[in-house]
Scaffold this motif. Sequence first.
Motif, PDB file in Angstrom:
ATOM      1  N   GLY A  12       0.803  -1.220   0.000  1.00 59.43           N
ATOM      2  CA  GLY A  12       0.000   0.000   0.000  1.00 59.43           C
ATOM      3  C   GLY A  12       0.830   1.263   0.000  1.00 59.43           C
ATOM      4  N   LYS A  13       2.128   1.096  -0.258  1.00 55.28           N
ATOM      5  CA  LYS A  13       3.059   2.220  -0.206  1.00 55.28           C
ATOM      6  C   LYS A  13       2.745   3.298  -1.241  1.00 55.28           C
ATOM      7  N   SER A  14       2.615   2.910  -2.494  1.00 58.30           N
ATOM      8  CA  SER A  14       2.336   3.896  -3.542  1.00 58.30           C
ATOM      9  C   SER A  14       0.918   4.443  -3.440  1.00 58.30           C
ATOM     10  N   THR A  15      -0.022   3.629  -2.952  1.00 59.15           N
ATOM     11  CA  THR A  15      -1.395   4.112  -2.728  1.00 59.15           C
ATOM     12  C   THR A  15      -1.376   5.236  -1.700  1.00 59.15           C
ATOM     13  N   LEU A  16      -0.606   5.036  -0.621  1.00 64.38           N
ATOM     14  CA  LEU A  16      -0.495   6.065   0.407  1.00 64.38           C
ATOM     15  C   LEU A  16       0.193   7.306  -0.142  1.00 64.38           C
ATOM     16  N   PHE A  17       1.249   7.097  -0.911  1.00 67.05           N
ATOM     17  CA  PHE A  17       1.961   8.231  -1.510  1.00 67.05           C
ATOM     18  C   PHE A  17       1.019   9.043  -2.405  1.00 67.05           C
ATOM     19  N   ASN A  18       0.252   8.349  -3.244  1.00 66.44           N
ATOM     20  CA  ASN A  18      -0.699   9.044  -4.126  1.00 66.44           C
ATOM     21  C   ASN A  18      -1.673   9.877  -3.315  1.00 66.44           C
ATOM     22  N   ALA A  19      -2.143   9.293  -2.234  1.00 67.13           N
ATOM     23  CA  ALA A  19      -3.153   9.967  -1.422  1.00 67.13           C
ATOM     24  C   ALA A  19      -2.599  11.221  -0.772  1.00 67.13           C
ATOM     25  N   ALA A  25       1.359   8.899  -8.676  1.00 68.34           N
ATOM     26  CA  ALA A  25       2.336   7.852  -8.964  1.00 68.34           C
ATOM     27  C   ALA A  25       1.589   6.568  -9.293  1.00 68.34           C
ATOM     28  N   GLU A  26       2.081   5.826 -10.266  1.00 73.43           N
ATOM     29  CA  GLU A  26       1.386   4.614 -10.688  1.00 73.43           C
ATOM     30  C   GLU A  26       1.298   3.617  -9.530  1.00 73.43           C
ATOM     31  N   SER A  27       0.136   3.030  -9.365  1.00 76.52           N
ATOM     32  CA  SER A  27      -0.046   2.020  -8.313  1.00 76.52           C
ATOM     33  C   SER A  27      -0.654   0.783  -8.968  1.00 76.52           C
ATOM     34  N   GLU A  94      19.427   9.636   1.089  1.00 78.90           N
ATOM     35  CA  GLU A  94      19.289  11.087   0.986  1.00 78.90           C
ATOM     36  C   GLU A  94      18.136  11.630   1.828  1.00 78.90           C
ATOM     37  N   CYS A  95      17.341  10.756   2.433  1.00 77.71           N
ATOM     38  CA  CYS A  95      16.163  11.200   3.187  1.00 77.71           C
ATOM     39  C   CYS A  95      16.516  11.469   4.657  1.00 77.71           C
ATOM     40  N   ASP A  96      15.726  12.351   5.287  1.00 79.10           N
ATOM     41  CA  ASP A  96      15.938  12.689   6.696  1.00 79.10           C
ATOM     42  C   ASP A  96      15.359  11.625   7.614  1.00 79.10           C
ATOM     43  N   ALA A  97      14.275  11.022   7.190  1.00 74.59           N
ATOM     44  CA  ALA A  97      13.615   9.994   7.998  1.00 74.59           C
ATOM     45  C   ALA A  97      12.895   9.033   7.069  1.00 74.59           C
ATOM     46  N   ILE A  98      12.491   7.897   7.638  1.00 71.15           N
ATOM     47  CA  ILE A  98      11.863   6.843   6.845  1.00 71.15           C
ATOM     48  C   ILE A  98      10.431   6.625   7.314  1.00 71.15           C
ATOM     49  N   VAL A  99       9.503   6.614   6.377  1.00 72.62           N
ATOM     50  CA  VAL A  99       8.137   6.171   6.652  1.00 72.62           C
ATOM     51  C   VAL A  99       8.036   4.758   6.075  1.00 72.62           C
ATOM     52  N   HIS A 100       8.026   3.788   6.960  1.00 70.79           N
ATOM     53  CA  HIS A 100       8.045   2.377   6.549  1.00 70.79           C
ATOM     54  C   HIS A 100       6.612   1.853   6.566  1.00 70.79           C
ATOM     55  N   VAL A 101       6.040   1.671   5.379  1.00 67.00           N
ATOM     56  CA  VAL A 101       4.658   1.191   5.281  1.00 67.00           C
ATOM     57  C   VAL A 101       4.647  -0.330   5.446  1.00 67.00           C
ATOM     58  N   VAL A 102       3.835  -0.787   6.405  1.00 63.66           N
ATOM     59  CA  VAL A 102       3.767  -2.211   6.727  1.00 63.66           C
ATOM     60  C   VAL A 102       2.337  -2.690   6.500  1.00 63.66           C
ATOM     61  N   ALA A 203       1.347   1.579   9.828  1.00 60.48           N
ATOM     62  CA  ALA A 203       0.667   0.286   9.824  1.00 60.48           C
ATOM     63  C   ALA A 203      -0.600   0.415   8.992  1.00 60.48           C
ATOM     64  N   ASN A 204      -0.542  -0.093   7.772  1.00 55.16           N
ATOM     65  CA  ASN A 204      -1.635   0.079   6.810  1.00 55.16           C
ATOM     66  C   ASN A 204      -2.718  -0.975   7.020  1.00 55.16           C
ATOM     67  N   VAL A 205      -3.887  -0.523   7.500  1.00 54.13           N
ATOM     68  CA  VAL A 205      -5.007  -1.433   7.757  1.00 54.13           C
ATOM     69  C   VAL A 205      -6.113  -1.189   6.734  1.00 54.13           C
ATOM     70  N   SER A 206      -7.049  -2.103   6.665  1.00 52.94           N
ATOM     71  CA  SER A 206      -8.173  -1.944   5.745  1.00 52.94           C
ATOM     72  C   SER A 206      -9.090  -0.823   6.234  1.00 52.94           C
ATOM     73  N   GLU A 207      -9.928  -0.326   5.330  1.00 57.33           N
ATOM     74  CA  GLU A 207     -10.873   0.738   5.685  1.00 57.33           C
ATOM     75  C   GLU A 207     -11.809   0.252   6.792  1.00 57.33           C
ATOM     76  N   ASP A 208     -12.265  -0.985   6.679  1.00 53.52           N
ATOM     77  CA  ASP A 208     -13.192  -1.536   7.656  1.00 53.52           C
ATOM     78  C   ASP A 208     -12.541  -1.630   9.039  1.00 53.52           C
ATOM     79  N   ALA A 209     -11.292  -2.118   9.081  1.00 53.43           N
ATOM     80  CA  ALA A 209     -10.584  -2.255  10.360  1.00 53.43           C
ATOM     81  C   ALA A 209     -10.332  -0.893  10.996  1.00 53.43           C
ATOM     82  N   PHE A 210     -10.021   0.103  10.165  1.00 51.33           N
ATOM     83  CA  PHE A 210      -9.728   1.432  10.699  1.00 51.33           C
ATOM     84  C   PHE A 210     -10.967   2.064  11.321  1.00 51.33           C
TER      85      PHE A 210
END
Length: 364
Positions: A12-19, A25-27, A94-102, A203-210
């Motif tokens: 769900g990394k690129s989906t989150l980035f697009n949002a 970005a292509e997903s 080159e990044c200052d911090a990491i957003v690690h999508v799980v 922590a990428n959860v489904s819409e229903d779980a969220f």
Amino acid sequence: MKLGIVGLPNVGKSTLFNAITQAGAESANYPFCTIEPNVGIVDVPDERIDKLAEMYNPKKVTRAYIEFVDIAGLVKGASKGEGLGNKFLASIRECDAIVHVVRCFENDNITHVDGSVDPVRDIETINLELIFSDLEMIERKIDRTKKALKGDKSLAGELALYERVKEALENGRLAKSLDYTEEELDLMKDVFLITMKPVIYAANVSEDAFTKGIENNELVNRVREYAKDENSEVMPVSAAIEEEIAQLEPEERGMFLEELNMTESGLDRLIKASYSLLGLISYLTAGEPEVRAWTIKRGTKAPQAAGKIHSDFERGFIRAEVVHYDDLMACGSMAAAKEKGLVRSEGKEYVMKDGDIVLFRFNV
């Protein structure tokens, strides 16, 4: 500030980035669809800027911003060049911090590169590749320091530091898990180790779980337990919900968030968490020409803050005329704040505070 968004393919990394950037970005549902890093610039939401703009009616409004970099999915063996590993690793340094999508959701229609959903295993897969890559970097640094040591014996302490870091990496530990003195931290900045960077686990959860609430979500709680050991932050998010929010008009977003019992979007929460993680604050400048937010490190003194605007401001710094945003709003105008003695004249040792509104006096 530059944040690298990373994760295994199809989490769900690129989906989150697009949002969060609306950059398109292509997903797609297959590994490596993100081949080149996609970059998106996002304004930092700050209602103080909006209020100051109402007060001053400036010709220009400039917000602080964050650069998000969506980096190609990582697989086992990336540190040895598997998949698009080398590009991934070069971009993330080159990044200052990491957003690690799980991935913390089950979906039979979205394949997982390892065939099942296990967020801790996924985190460890990526961390291991980062450790392997950092081992190469520290070994090079050790070799260079050993050569330099022949002509400069004062480098012995430096060499001992690098060998201590190497030992930790060889034992599967992240470089940031060690304790460092201030001097050692300065030395480590020149080694550019990825595992020294601060991390937020999204922590990428489904819409229903969220919408049902993620306090007792088993997969998210496993990520929280893992992150606790390395002092990383965990931010539950639903990339699917964020994608919906991004497609709405600004006035519709508030209603949508209200329906979901959310006070703010995942983007806003991510930005706040990133500022906190990196120890950043914003000071403000306000007038008819421009209302603007400036991002600085917490603890920055007035001359160095002035240098963010222009090096001449720092070089010729005389004083800073400061009023806090809350005081200005309570008074209703700068004139009223001055009458009440809330506009202070501060010198070179003044430590800037979040929400300070400043006029710098300088002479060069």
